[in-house]
Design a protein around this motif. Structure first.
Motif, PDB file in Angstrom:
ATOM      1  N   PRO A   1       2.115  12.136 -88.130  1.00  0.00           N
ATOM      2  CA  PRO A   1       1.289  12.677 -89.229  1.00  0.00           C
ATOM      3  C   PRO A   1       0.838  14.124 -88.994  1.00  0.00           C
ATOM      4  CG  PRO A   1       0.574  10.455 -88.678  1.00  0.00           C
ATOM      5  CD  PRO A   1       1.562  10.859 -87.613  1.00  0.00           C
ATOM      6  N   ASP A   2       0.433  14.453 -87.773  1.00  0.00           N
ATOM      7  CA  ASP A   2      -0.006  15.829 -87.508  1.00  0.00           C
ATOM      8  C   ASP A   2       1.188  16.790 -87.513  1.00  0.00           C
ATOM      9  OD1 ASP A   2      -2.563  14.863 -87.347  1.00  0.00           O
ATOM     10  OD2 ASP A   2      -2.925  15.449 -85.268  1.00  0.00           O
ATOM     11  N   ALA A   3       2.348  16.318 -87.035  1.00  0.00           N
ATOM     12  CA  ALA A   3       3.554  17.159 -87.083  1.00  0.00           C
ATOM     13  C   ALA A   3       3.916  17.463 -88.537  1.00  0.00           C
ATOM     14  CB  ALA A   3       4.718  16.461 -86.374  1.00  0.00           C
ATOM     15  N   ASP A   4       3.820  16.454 -89.403  1.00  0.00           N
ATOM     16  CA  ASP A   4       4.100  16.656 -90.831  1.00  0.00           C
ATOM     17  C   ASP A   4       3.136  17.673 -91.439  1.00  0.00           C
ATOM     18  OD1 ASP A   4       6.090  14.784 -90.673  1.00  0.00           O
ATOM     19  OD2 ASP A   4       4.925  13.161 -91.604  1.00  0.00           O
TER      20      ASP A   4
ATOM     21  N   HIS B   1      -3.796  15.952 -80.720  1.00  0.00           N
ATOM     22  CA  HIS B   1      -3.878  16.198 -82.165  1.00  0.00           C
ATOM     23  C   HIS B   1      -3.681  17.672 -82.458  1.00  0.00           C
ATOM     24  CE1 HIS B   1      -7.999  16.916 -80.820  1.00  0.00           C
ATOM     25  NE2 HIS B   1      -8.291  17.491 -81.961  1.00  0.00           N
ATOM     26  N   LEU B   2      -3.581  17.996 -83.731  1.00  0.00           N
ATOM     27  CA  LEU B   2      -3.104  19.339 -84.117  1.00  0.00           C
ATOM     28  C   LEU B   2      -4.110  20.470 -83.963  1.00  0.00           C
ATOM     29  CD1 LEU B   2      -4.402  20.196 -87.121  1.00  0.00           C
ATOM     30  CD2 LEU B   2      -2.710  18.609 -87.944  1.00  0.00           C
ATOM     31  N   HIS B   3      -5.374  20.186 -83.709  1.00  0.00           N
ATOM     32  CA  HIS B   3      -6.352  21.275 -83.669  1.00  0.00           C
ATOM     33  C   HIS B   3      -5.979  22.320 -82.610  1.00  0.00           C
ATOM     34  CE1 HIS B   3      -9.528  18.588 -85.771  1.00  0.00           C
ATOM     35  NE2 HIS B   3      -8.750  19.220 -86.626  1.00  0.00           N
ATOM     36  N   THR B   4      -6.251  23.596 -82.950  1.00  0.00           N
ATOM     37  CA  THR B   4      -5.742  24.697 -82.120  1.00  0.00           C
ATOM     38  C   THR B   4      -6.311  24.715 -80.705  1.00  0.00           C
ATOM     39  OG1 THR B   4      -7.405  26.068 -83.179  1.00  0.00           O
ATOM     40  CG2 THR B   4      -5.145  26.326 -83.925  1.00  0.00           C
ATOM     41  N   ASP B   5      -7.495  24.150 -80.486  1.00  0.00           N
ATOM     42  CA  ASP B   5      -8.008  24.143 -79.110  1.00  0.00           C
ATOM     43  C   ASP B   5      -7.222  23.164 -78.226  1.00  0.00           C
ATOM     44  OD1 ASP B   5      -9.271  22.339 -80.877  1.00  0.00           O
ATOM     45  OD2 ASP B   5     -10.961  22.038 -79.525  1.00  0.00           O
TER      46      ASP B   5
ATOM     47  N   ILE C   1      -7.905   3.511 -67.869  1.00  0.00           N
ATOM     48  CA  ILE C   1      -8.254   4.882 -68.266  1.00  0.00           C
ATOM     49  C   ILE C   1      -7.863   5.092 -69.725  1.00  0.00           C
ATOM     50  CG2 ILE C   1      -7.646   7.321 -67.940  1.00  0.00           C
ATOM     51  CD1 ILE C   1      -6.844   6.632 -65.117  1.00  0.00           C
ATOM     52  N   LEU C   2      -8.719   5.800 -70.458  1.00  0.00           N
ATOM     53  CA  LEU C   2      -8.335   6.240 -71.802  1.00  0.00           C
ATOM     54  C   LEU C   2      -8.404   7.762 -71.852  1.00  0.00           C
ATOM     55  CD1 LEU C   2      -7.723   5.119 -74.810  1.00  0.00           C
ATOM     56  CD2 LEU C   2     -10.026   5.991 -75.269  1.00  0.00           C
ATOM     57  N   VAL C   3      -7.273   8.400 -72.129  1.00  0.00           N
ATOM     58  CA  VAL C   3      -7.281   9.837 -72.422  1.00  0.00           C
ATOM     59  C   VAL C   3      -7.620   9.925 -73.905  1.00  0.00           C
ATOM     60  CG1 VAL C   3      -5.958  11.968 -72.457  1.00  0.00           C
ATOM     61  CG2 VAL C   3      -5.507  10.259 -70.667  1.00  0.00           C
ATOM     62  N   ALA C   4      -8.820  10.431 -74.212  1.00  0.00           N
ATOM     63  CA  ALA C   4      -9.397  10.192 -75.542  1.00  0.00           C
ATOM     64  C   ALA C   4      -9.248  11.334 -76.528  1.00  0.00           C
ATOM     65  CB  ALA C   4     -10.870   9.831 -75.403  1.00  0.00           C
ATOM     66  N   GLY C   5      -8.773  12.519 -76.075  1.00  0.00           N
ATOM     67  CA  GLY C   5      -8.731  13.653 -77.004  1.00  0.00           C
ATOM     68  C   GLY C   5     -10.100  13.859 -77.617  1.00  0.00           C
ATOM     69  N   ASP C   6     -10.170  14.031 -78.929  1.00  0.00           N
ATOM     70  CA  ASP C   6     -11.462  14.177 -79.616  1.00  0.00           C
ATOM     71  C   ASP C   6     -11.854  12.901 -80.352  1.00  0.00           C
ATOM     72  OD1 ASP C   6     -11.555  16.718 -78.658  1.00  0.00           O
ATOM     73  OD2 ASP C   6     -11.361  17.723 -80.593  1.00  0.00           O
TER      74      ASP C   6
END
Ligand SMILES: [Zn+2]
Length: 322
Positions: free
Chosen positions: A94-97, A70-74, A180-185
């Motif tokens: 959506p995050d690219a937009d 996702h787009l968050h800077t971290d 496995i789920l790579v879950a991000g935040d």
């Protein structure tokens, strides 16, 4: 550097002076192309840790692609300093937009003002908020992925799962064979993902709760979150996260039962799991998150018909719909 499974590693990228402490960057290695999932802020400590990790795995950055949850800077910030001419950055529409349309600080601050954020504290936001300080530089070319698309690396076949809520386009990767789920935040262990709203549009809490239900239907044995420790079967944690938001909604209803309030006032009365004695001594960046969180919950209650919103003296105020 921690080996999770064959050809799958976790790197801890420090996030200095931030309550999140560190970002988990995952690396999938293969003789053809490697994949780095999430990167860290665009600043020195993150870059040093990333370089050291890639070196330890003897990864050639030229043979490496990136997936950003996702787009968050971290998660996204550092990628602009890592890409080479041959690398692909996988991302969601959506995050690219959102990035393309520009995240204008003036708009966010105007909205914060409408929600009762005091002027002098508002002026400190651009200097303290990591989202503005450590963003990626220049324009990024994204390869857009959507629900059901797959990424094949080594003997992993990751399937994209859209999980809007934490951001509009948040995307997880699911490996059904390895469970496995790579879950991000989307799902975190001992901390709760922030669900904030900074505009008139959208109902991110509703989307988030739906995304939690969606993930709880998957067969998962290992969750690889964007921060803190790796988790097992997430169903128990998903229930806790849902209960947490349910409690928050109830708390806001009881705060509004005392009378009309703006979102800043509501946030100042809510219970926050944070190491400060009182709202007055919260750092401005934490107040910013808290108010964004209050707004997303107020919006959810408003769309449920439980709360009413009105504009008076240049402030949005909320009251119970009785
Ligand atoms: Zn995030």
């Amino acid at each position: 550097m921690e080996r999770i499974l064959p050809n799958l590693y976790r790197m801890e990228i420090p996030l200095p002076k931030n309550p999140l402490k560190a970002l988990n960057s995952y690396v999938v290695t293969s003789p053809e192309r490697n994949l780095v999932i999430d990167t860290g802020w665009n600043q020195k400590e993150c870059m040093d840790a990333m370089r050291a990790g890639l070196k330890e795995l003897e990864i050639d950055i030229k043979n490496t692609d990136f997936f950003i949850t996702h787009l968050h800077t971290d998660h996204l910030g550092l990628v602009s300093n890592l890409v080479t001419e041959s690398s692909t950055i996988y991302f969601n529409q959506p995050d690219a937009d959102r990035i393309k349309s520009g995240i204008f600080l003036d708009d966010l601050m105007a909205f914060a003002r409408l929600n009762g954020f005091p002027e002098e504290e508002l002026q400190a936001v651009p200097h303290t908020h990591p989202g503005f300080k450590f963003r990626s530089k220049g324009q990024l070319d994204f390869h857009i992925l959507k629900e059901g698309d797959t990424l094949h690396i080594s003997d992993y076949v990751f399937r994209c799962v859209e999980t809007p809520g934490h951001t509009k386009g948040h995307m997880c990767l699911y490996e059904p064979t390895k469970k496995i789920l790579v879950a991000g935040d989307h799902i975190l262990g001992d901390i709760t993902p922030t669900i904030t709203l900074w505009s008139e549009e959208g109902n991110p809490l509703k989307e988030y709760l739906e995304s939690l239900d969606k993930v709880s239907r998957l067969d998962i044995e290992v969750v690889l979150p964007g921060h803190r420790d790796i988790l097992g079967n997430p169903r128990g944690r998903i229930q806790e996260l849902k209960d947490h938001h349910r409690k928050r909604l109830d708390e806001i209803v009881s705060i509004l039962a005392e009378g009309k309030k703006n979102a800043f006032q509501v946030a100042s009365r809510m219970t926050w799991d944070i190491l400060y004695d009182s709202w007055d001594v919260f750092p401005v960046s934490q107040k910013w998150f808290a108010v964004g969180e209050a707004i997303s919950h107020l919006k959810y209650l408003e769309e449920k018909g439980l709360v009413r919103r009105e504009m008076a003296q240049q402030k949005i105020r909320y009251s119970l719909n009785t």
